[in-house]
Design a protein around this motif. Structure first.
Motif, PDB file in Angstrom:
ATOM      1  N   ASP A 854       0.814  -1.167  -0.153  1.00  0.00           N
ATOM      2  CA  ASP A 854       0.017   0.037   0.168  1.00  0.00           C
ATOM      3  C   ASP A 854       0.720   1.257  -0.099  1.00  0.00           C
ATOM      4  N   GLU A 855       1.392   1.782   1.181  1.00  0.00           N
ATOM      5  CA  GLU A 855       2.264   2.883   1.319  1.00  0.00           C
ATOM      6  C   GLU A 855       3.457   2.951   0.490  1.00  0.00           C
ATOM      7  N   ILE A 856       4.306   1.971   0.416  1.00  0.00           N
ATOM      8  CA  ILE A 856       5.549   1.789  -0.303  1.00  0.00           C
ATOM      9  C   ILE A 856       5.502   2.076  -1.737  1.00  0.00           C
ATOM     10  N   PRO A 857       4.552   1.511  -2.413  1.00  0.00           N
ATOM     11  CA  PRO A 857       4.459   1.835  -3.957  1.00  0.00           C
ATOM     12  C   PRO A 857       3.754   3.095  -4.062  1.00  0.00           C
ATOM     13  N   SER A 858       3.255   3.849  -3.126  1.00  0.00           N
ATOM     14  CA  SER A 858       2.432   5.088  -3.264  1.00  0.00           C
ATOM     15  C   SER A 858       3.644   6.087  -2.919  1.00  0.00           C
ATOM     16  N   LEU A 859       4.672   5.693  -2.254  1.00  0.00           N
ATOM     17  CA  LEU A 859       5.649   6.867  -2.027  1.00  0.00           C
ATOM     18  C   LEU A 859       6.945   6.327  -2.905  1.00  0.00           C
ATOM     19  N   MET A 860       7.240   5.286  -3.061  1.00  0.00           N
ATOM     20  CA  MET A 860       8.268   5.258  -3.881  1.00  0.00           C
ATOM     21  C   MET A 860       7.953   4.711  -5.472  1.00  0.00           C
ATOM     22  N   LYS A 861       7.933   5.449  -6.307  1.00  0.00           N
ATOM     23  CA  LYS A 861       7.523   5.325  -7.625  1.00  0.00           C
ATOM     24  C   LYS A 861       8.541   4.274  -8.590  1.00  0.00           C
ATOM     25  N   SER A 862       9.057   3.389  -8.045  1.00  0.00           N
ATOM     26  CA  SER A 862      10.000   2.773  -8.718  1.00  0.00           C
ATOM     27  C   SER A 862       9.498   1.302  -9.031  1.00  0.00           C
ATOM     28  N   ASP A 863       9.962   0.660 -10.286  1.00  0.00           N
ATOM     29  CA  ASP A 863       9.473  -0.700 -10.480  1.00  0.00           C
ATOM     30  C   ASP A 863      10.001  -1.723  -9.500  1.00  0.00           C
ATOM     31  N   ALA A 864      11.143  -1.520  -8.986  1.00  0.00           N
ATOM     32  CA  ALA A 864      11.536  -2.515  -7.684  1.00  0.00           C
ATOM     33  C   ALA A 864      10.400  -2.309  -6.622  1.00  0.00           C
ATOM     34  N   ALA A 865       9.998  -0.931  -6.378  1.00  0.00           N
ATOM     35  CA  ALA A 865       8.891  -1.082  -5.224  1.00  0.00           C
ATOM     36  C   ALA A 865       7.598  -1.736  -5.633  1.00  0.00           C
ATOM     37  N   ARG A 866       7.364  -1.791  -6.796  1.00  0.00           N
ATOM     38  CA  ARG A 866       6.157  -2.294  -7.362  1.00  0.00           C
ATOM     39  C   ARG A 866       6.338  -3.729  -7.427  1.00  0.00           C
ATOM     40  N   LYS A 867       7.539  -4.269  -7.681  1.00  0.00           N
ATOM     41  CA  LYS A 867       7.871  -5.564  -7.934  1.00  0.00           C
ATOM     42  C   LYS A 867       7.660  -6.437  -6.577  1.00  0.00           C
ATOM     43  N   VAL A 868       8.423  -5.522  -5.470  1.00  0.00           N
ATOM     44  CA  VAL A 868       8.262  -6.249  -4.163  1.00  0.00           C
ATOM     45  C   VAL A 868       6.918  -6.146  -3.784  1.00  0.00           C
ATOM     46  N   ALA A 869       6.072  -5.316  -4.008  1.00  0.00           N
ATOM     47  CA  ALA A 869       4.512  -5.375  -3.828  1.00  0.00           C
ATOM     48  C   ALA A 869       3.928  -6.683  -4.170  1.00  0.00           C
ATOM     49  N   THR A 870       4.270  -7.171  -5.498  1.00  0.00           N
ATOM     50  CA  THR A 870       3.632  -8.182  -5.926  1.00  0.00           C
ATOM     51  C   THR A 870       4.092  -9.282  -5.373  1.00  0.00           C
ATOM     52  N   GLN A 871       5.259  -9.403  -4.754  1.00  0.00           N
ATOM     53  CA  GLN A 871       5.894 -10.792  -4.105  1.00  0.00           C
ATOM     54  C   GLN A 871       5.557 -10.852  -2.614  1.00  0.00           C
ATOM     55  N   ALA A 872       5.355  -9.676  -2.088  1.00  0.00           N
ATOM     56  CA  ALA A 872       4.846  -9.525  -0.563  1.00  0.00           C
ATOM     57  C   ALA A 872       3.545 -10.211  -0.037  1.00  0.00           C
ATOM     58  N   LEU A 873       3.678 -11.105   0.640  1.00  0.00           N
ATOM     59  CA  LEU A 873       2.294 -11.705   1.183  1.00  0.00           C
ATOM     60  C   LEU A 873       2.807 -12.201   2.705  1.00  0.00           C
ATOM     61  N   LEU A 874       1.500 -12.238   3.245  1.00  0.00           N
ATOM     62  CA  LEU A 874       1.446 -12.772   4.753  1.00  0.00           C
ATOM     63  C   LEU A 874       1.841 -13.988   4.692  1.00  0.00           C
ATOM     64  N   PHE A 875       2.188 -14.583   5.825  1.00  0.00           N
ATOM     65  CA  PHE A 875       2.788 -15.969   6.080  1.00  0.00           C
ATOM     66  C   PHE A 875       1.269 -16.891   5.812  1.00  0.00           C
ATOM     67  N   GLU A 876       0.479 -16.472   6.324  1.00  0.00           N
ATOM     68  CA  GLU A 876      -0.879 -17.352   6.010  1.00  0.00           C
ATOM     69  C   GLU A 876      -1.228 -17.360   4.673  1.00  0.00           C
ATOM     70  N   GLU A 877      -1.061 -16.165   3.712  1.00  0.00           N
ATOM     71  CA  GLU A 877      -1.517 -16.132   2.554  1.00  0.00           C
ATOM     72  C   GLU A 877      -0.562 -17.161   1.782  1.00  0.00           C
ATOM     73  N   PHE A 878       0.553 -17.042   2.051  1.00  0.00           N
ATOM     74  CA  PHE A 878       1.679 -18.266   1.422  1.00  0.00           C
ATOM     75  C   PHE A 878       1.404 -19.598   1.595  1.00  0.00           C
ATOM     76  N   ILE A 879       0.939 -19.835   2.632  1.00  0.00           N
ATOM     77  CA  ILE A 879       0.607 -21.096   3.033  1.00  0.00           C
ATOM     78  C   ILE A 879      -0.633 -21.656   2.587  1.00  0.00           C
ATOM     79  N   ALA A 880      -1.516 -20.858   2.805  1.00  0.00           N
ATOM     80  CA  ALA A 880      -2.965 -21.112   2.039  1.00  0.00           C
ATOM     81  C   ALA A 880      -2.722 -21.228   0.333  1.00  0.00           C
ATOM     82  N   ARG A 881      -1.884 -20.317  -0.090  1.00  0.00           N
ATOM     83  CA  ARG A 881      -1.511 -20.371  -1.398  1.00  0.00           C
ATOM     84  C   ARG A 881      -1.163 -21.704  -1.815  1.00  0.00           C
TER      85      ARG A 881
END
Ligand SMILES: Cc1cc2nc3c(=O)[nH]c(=O)nc-3n(C[C@H](O)[C@H](O)[C@H](O)COP(=O)(O)OP(=O)(O)OC[C@H]3O[C@@H](n4cnc5c(N)ncnc54)[C@H](O)[C@@H]3O)c2cc1C
Ligand code: SF4
Ligand code: SF4
Length: 1003
Positions: A854-881
């Motif tokens: 949420d906030e990081i991609p909004s503050l840092m308009k970089s591809d890296a921030a966007r890429k991290v946003a797509t890879q970041a997930l909560l422990f339970e999201e990962f396990i359930a997935r």
């Protein structure tokens, strides 16, 4: 417009009826003289004579200057009475001081009924008692401020309900419903509010009390000369009423003179007050007719290829005697499908690509009969030539919905209809003024077709939905009322639409009432004679215009821009903002547009269900609700609350109890994201005034924690050494009544790298500041579970080996956006290669992890921030997935226990609760129950501050803490938020666990 000093108070003596001044002697005096005379005296007397809370400050008046219409009028002041007696006293003082009174409930009126420039009396906070319930007689007596949903919740055990099921049931008050003669979706069966009111107690303009009820009823107690005169007016106008009152069920315009004509044998004097919009008296008690609760229903979603086809079908469908027929169009379907909370519901009922859907509901006592009628509906639609089996059809036919949960979900989409339309982000918005015209059913298709042409002629379009069964069409043309040309279009559309409605013998006000929007058009709709009769009624009740003047009779022009929320001189000064608001229009890179998304519909005032808005649920103060905050921000950035209002202490007070839970981000139908706006405010304020010691200690935690953790024994003395806690309260505002998180010498500091080949692949764990320093067991458990699941685990660390990474959350919480960015940059730099390699980045603390999305991609308009946003997930999201994909190789054994789950606000806001329950359900035989909780109340540092600890505790007590106390001792309490666990511990002495720890226990 705004008010910066007393001399800005607008008194409008040019109107035929004085708004502020009911004492004719001071009409026409200079406005500053009037203000100078009225204000101090009124305020002083109100405060001296105990009428409840009395507020005359500009912020409060600003918050009460708007309702869900496009108008804005600053009142002189606001009173929030605690008892009916206090309300009566306030009205008495106003009478004596020559000031008009406008009663207010939830303030959800769409026609400007509740805005006025006298005194506002807010009934919703305290005047909400149920006086009695007579189950056998199917009636109850309530005070005016009770919210419809609250009343129905209380009635639930009796098997009865108040069946006027309006869309705003979660916040509309009975007093407001009576004021507007509100109408529910099922009015076909139950009628409008008027048909469901037995009696009303009211305070009249002369200060007397009266009991309005059935004519001849011995309990009725209305001054006999008033009764005589009212009946005489009705008798005099009987023919004209017969000729001019529209014969549609949805007629809520004007006064209900038809209720008093001599030909009726059921004259009820209370009905003249229903729909009178607070202009005739102040209701103090209302006796309602109750009905048996709805039986099990059957619902059909009829899909149509054109809007016109759907309209035409409605008149045939009514022959099957449904309880409701509700229409939504393609635009609304599309908007709903884009809103997170509605997505699953839309997916469940939508087939193909229809232009419009009619929801048809059957609710006879016998469920089989309902199913039978649903089948008949399918046949009827087929006879109209619409069926699924038409080759190549993108629509056609009926989706049967018998599941009560889905029916409720569809109900929510439908009731949120208006708000869904308002979720458009552009400067032009769908405007409510011909919103609820009602025409006889046979004319509905023709009316919609002609109206579309009118819109096109005026260069706009409409979004549509309808209570099709009663011919009430909700349509809002999209207009930008900041532009003179669009204001002119508004008048042109209104005049043509109302002329059409009159020709169809329909009603120009079929649901929302008159207010400022419709009153001007009464003469066109009812004729001059009846408009005089309405004035006679008003004058007979209220000769000096004490009650809500300028509504129903003697109204201003509906397009007088001086009364608009966005008037001719409305603008926001340019400002530099910290976050990215570019999705919205307006100043501050779009911050203005984001703030203006609040249309005052009041959904955030709901007292139960969902999460929004926890602080309001505790204080019930308009200041502490998302709407109140959005209004304060809007008025401040547009200069209506004085210079630099955005950074004042009063603004800080307005936002103080916002716990940044982000519930509004998800649940506000127009997506007002107050948590983000609060960061913007805090940033502006911090830049100007710097940080308090408390905020410094909170914000800089990630920076000093690596050093102070080494002194854990010393720091922990704060909670053991007598007097130390008091000292920390006095010096830094940390409440002495709250223990602080315990520092520990064995904090998590291993640059952990798992050995060997993980068959499941690589994962990286982000160990946040809170779990790292205060609860390393969570990090250990997550690593253990992931390893056991066959993953090769690494812990995110800076390349330089310097201090641990941080998401910047604590800095955002205190408005140090620059420092937050510095943290984020370090972290994104470290995580970018991991994200680029497609490796999941797994977080444990919801508020930290969602910062990446949420906030990081909004503050840092970089591809890296966007890429991290797509890879970041909560422990339970990962396990359930992983489990859902069949990749999880985790052997878990039964713990033989039950789990009681509390969701962190951000888990709810980002819709990830299903992942937690799915993860817990991997444990054999674990019985998972989720607490229907809002915010736990701890909310980062909120619950630790001496100023907010009481509200924090009260939030916990709303549902979470009682549920935990009730849980048997062997129940596992699960909470992923560090602060949630602390609140649970403090409030119940029970230890709550992160889901990772629960899984680790089952390994
Ligand atoms: C999104 C949205 C959807 C809506 N859907 C519907 C719908 O389905 N059906 C419908 O009918 N309406 C609907 N409305 C309009 C509105 O919600 C209703 O009219 C509602 O009943 C108003 O209740 P309230 O408590 O907000 O009243 P308010 O807006 O606060 O007040 C309404 C009127 O009642 C008067 N009043 C309040 N208390 C008293 C009192 N004690 N004594 C005398 N007068 C009093 C006020 O002065 C005012 O004139 C909708 C509005 C919105 C924003
Ligand atoms: S904040 Fe959202 S829910 Fe609350 S009144 Fe504004 S638009 Fe409605
Ligand atoms: S973030 Fe939470 S507390 Fe703040 S306004 Fe939104 S719902 Fe209310």
């Amino acid at each position: 417009m705004g008010l910066n000093s007393e001399c800005d108070i607008r008194v409008k003596p040019k109107r035929r009826e004085s708004y502020v001044v009911v004492n004719a002697a001071i009409l026409g005096t200079e406005k500053c003289d009037v203000a100078a005379r009225l204000l101090p005296n009124l305020e002083r007397r109100l405060k001296a004579e105990s009428v409840g809370e009395v507020r005359f400050d500009a912020f409060t008046r600003g918050r009460y200057a708007t309702d869900a219409s496009h108008y804005q009028i600053f009142p002189l002041g606001v009173v929030v009475p605690r008892t009916i007696k206090e309300a009566e006293r306030a009205i008495g003082i106003c009478r004596a001081e020559g000031v008009a009174v406008t009663a207010r409930g939830g303030g959800t009126s769409q026609a400007g009924q509740t805005v006025n420039d006298g005194l506002i009396v807010d009934c919703s906070r305290h005047l909400d008692r149920i006086v009695n319930i007579d189950v056998a007689g199917r009636r109850c007596v309530v005070e005016p401020g009770i919210v419809l949903d609250e009343l129905n919740r209380a009635l639930k055990p009796t098997g009865l309900w108040f069946p006027v099921d309006i869309s705003t049931a979660s916040r509309a008050t009975i007093g407001g419903m009576v004021g507007n003669n509100s109408c529910g979706a099922r009015s076909l069966r139950y009628g409008n509010t008027r048909e469901n009111v037995h009696a009303i107690d009211a305070v009249l303009a002369d200060g007397s009390r009266a009991h309005f009820g059935r004519l001849g009823d011995p309990s009725a107690n209305v001054p006999p000369d008033l009764v005589r005169d009212l009946l005489a007016i009705a008798a005099r106008e009987a023919e004209e009423i017969e000729r001019r009152f529209p014969k549609v069920q949805r007629r809520v315009g004007g006064y209900n003179l038809d209720a008093l004509v001599p030909s009726r044998n059921d004259i009820n004097l209370a009905h003249i007050l229903v729909g009178s919009e607070g202009t005739l008296g102040f209701s103090t008690r209302i006796e309602l007719k109750l009905s048996p609760q709805l039986p099990r229903r059957a619902l059909g979603a009829c899909h149509f290829g054109s809007f016109h086809e759907a309209m035409k079908a409605a008149q045939h469908i009514v022959t099957l005697k449904p309880i409701a027929i509700e229409l939504i169009d393609r635009t609304m379907l599309g908007l709903a499908a884009d809103i997170d909370m509605f997505k699953p519901t839309v997916a469940a009922f939508l087939r193909g690509d229809p232009e419009a859907i009619l929801f048809v509901e059957f609710a006879e006592d016998d469920f089989d009969e309902n199913v039978q009628r649903l089948k008949q509906l399918g046949a009827l639609i087929g006879d109209l030539g619409i069926a699924w089996d038409k080759t190549g059809a993108r629509w056609g036919g009926v989706v049967e919905v018998l599941d009560a949960k889905l029916q409720a979900g569809i109900g929510e989409v439908r009731t949120a209809g208006l708000n869904i339309m308002m979720s458009m982000k552009e400067a032009g918005k769908p405007i409510s003024f011909i919103e609820d015209c009602a025409v006889p059913l046979a004319h509905l298709p023709d009316y919609t077709a002609r109206l579309t042409e009118v819109f096109e002629k005026n260069g706009t379009r409409g979004t549509w939905y309808a209570h099709a069964a009663v011919g009430c069409l909700h349509v809002r043309p999209v207009l930008n009322l900041r532009l003179e040309k669009d204001v002119r279009s508004m008048r042109a559309i209104a005049e043509e639409a109302f002329a059409m409605v009159r020709d169809y013998k329909g009603s120009h006000s079929g649901e929302h009432g008159d207010g400022i929007v419709r009153s001007e058009f009464h003469e066109m709709m009812f004729g001059a004679e009846l408009v005089h009769a309405f004035a006679d009624v008003k004058d007979r009740f209220d000769p000096h215009g004490l009650f809500n003047p300028g509504k129903i009779v003697r109204a201003p022009k509906f397009d007088d821009r001086g009364n608009f929320r966005y008037g001719a001189d409305y603008r926001a000064a340019e400002m530099t903002t910290a976050l990215d608001w570019s999705a919205y229009p307006g100043a501050g890179g779009g911050f203005q547009g984001a703030v203006e998304m609040c249309n005052n519909n009041g959904a955030c005032r709901a007292l139960a269900g969902g999460v929004m808005c926890p602080s309001y649920r505790v204080t019930r103060d308009e200041r502490d609700v998302t709407r109140g905050r959005a209004n304060a921000l809007r008025l401040a950035i547009t200069g209506q609350l004085g210079p630099d209002a955005l950074t004042t202490d009063t603004m800080a007070e307005s936002l103080k109890l916002c716990v940044s839970c982000k519930a509004c981000r998800r649940e506000c139908p127009t997506g007002v994201d107050m948590a983000r706006m609060k960061i913007e405010f805090l940033s502006a304020r911090t830049k100007k005034f710097g940080l308090s010691l408390h905020d410094r200690l909170v914000g800089y935690l990630p920076r000093y924690a690596p050093y102070t953790a080494k002194l854990s024994w010393l720091l922990n003395l704060r909670d053991t050494l007598p007097g130390a806690a008091k000292l920390s309260e006095a010096a830094a505002g940390f409440s002495a009544e709250r223990s602080l998180p315990r520092w520990r010498a064995d904090y998590f500091c291993d640059p952990f790298v798992a050995d060997g080949e993980g068959a499941g692949g690589d994962v990286v764990v982000f160990a946040d500041t809170f779990n790292r320093y205060f609860e390393r067991e969570t990090v250990d458990a997550a690593i253990a579970v992931l390893k056991a699941g066959g993953y090769r685990v690494r812990v995110a660390a800076p390349a330089s080996g310097s201090r641990p990474l941080c998401c910047g959350r604590t800095f955002l919480a205190v408005g140090k956006v620059d420092e937050a960015c510095a943290e984020m940059e370090r972290t994104i730099m470290a995580l970018a290669p991991i994200a680029a390699a497609g490796i999941p980045i797994i977080g444990l603390e919801p508020s930290c992890l969602f910062g990446f999305r949420d906030e990081i991609p909004s503050l840092m308009k970089s591809d890296a921030a966007r890429k991290v946003a797509t890879q970041a997930l909560l422990f339970e999201e990962f396990i359930a997935r992983e489990a859902a994909a069949g990749r999880l190789n985790l052997k878990l054994k039964s713990t033989g226990k039950r789990a009681l789950l509390h969701g962190h606000c951000h888990q709810k806001s980002f819709d990830t609760m299903a992942a937690v329950t799915a993860t817990l359900r991997l444990i054999p035989e674990l019985n998972v129950e989720t607490v229907e909780s809002s915010c736990c109340g701890m909310a980062g540092s909120f619950g630790y501050h001496a100023d907010t600890i009481d509200v924090s505790r009260a939030m916990g007590e709303l549902s979470l803490l009682p549920a935990v106390r009730k849980a048997p001792d062997d129940t596992l309490i699960v909470a992923d938020g560090t602060s949630c666990r602390h609140q649970i511990k403090d409030g119940t002495k029970r230890e709550a666990l992160h889901v990772a720890r629960v899984l680790a226990m089952s390994l």
